[in-house]
Enzyme design. Structure first.
Site, PDB file in Angstrom:
ATOM      1  CD  GLU A  35      -3.166  -0.604   0.114  1.00 21.26           C
ATOM      2  OE1 GLU A  35      -3.093   0.468  -0.515  1.00 21.26           O
ATOM      3  OE2 GLU A  35      -4.084  -1.421  -0.072  1.00 21.26           O
ATOM      4  CG  ASP A  52      -6.597   5.346  -0.959  1.00 23.51           C
ATOM      5  OD1 ASP A  52      -7.755   5.574  -0.582  1.00 23.51           O
ATOM      6  OD2 ASP A  52      -6.340   4.625  -1.936  1.00 23.51           O
TER       7      ASP A  52
END
Length: 129
Positions: A35, A52
């Site tokens: 991520e 994000d």
């Protein structure tokens, strides 16, 4: 802050992620690697206008408030900037909320793509935990 793999594993363990909702520590370290590359300051803009944030790339549409995502639900009751500090505790708290939401770690695309169904114990190999 950019964490080293074992340093992150130790912090995640300290904050209670090992086997949280049945997901071993290796799953979380693997997710963070894909991520954010272990970077607490990572941000990525999505095509729907949300962003994000942080080491686990927590989304502003649902989980945190960045002041610019229309219709945010802010289900973790936190500002997105709080997910980007050197201390991962706020990200871990929110991740626990996310993973308890019904879909488990499938909420993380990178986990589904790179970690799910693999031997995630390799991610904590040689870490003194």
């Amino acid at each position: 802050k950019i964490y080293k793999r074992c340093e992150l594993a130790a912090a995640m363990k300290r904050y209670g992620l090992d086997n949280y909702r049945g997901y071993s520590l290796g799953n979380w370290v693997c997710a963070a690697r894909y991520e954010s590359n272990y970077n607490t300051q990572a941000t990525n803009r999505n095509s729907n206008g949300s962003t994000d944030y942080g080491i686990l790339q927590i989304n502003s549409r649902w989980w945190c408030n960045d002041g610019r995502t229309p219709g945010t639900k802010n289900l973790c009751h936190i500002s997105c900037s709080a997910l980007m500090g050197a201390d991962i505790a706020p990200s871990v708290r929110c991740a626990k909320r996310i993973v308890s939401d019904g879909d488990g770690m499938n909420a993380w695309v990178a986990w589904r793509k790179h970690c799910k169904g693999t031997d995630v114990s390799t991610w904590i190999k040689d870490c003194k935990l």
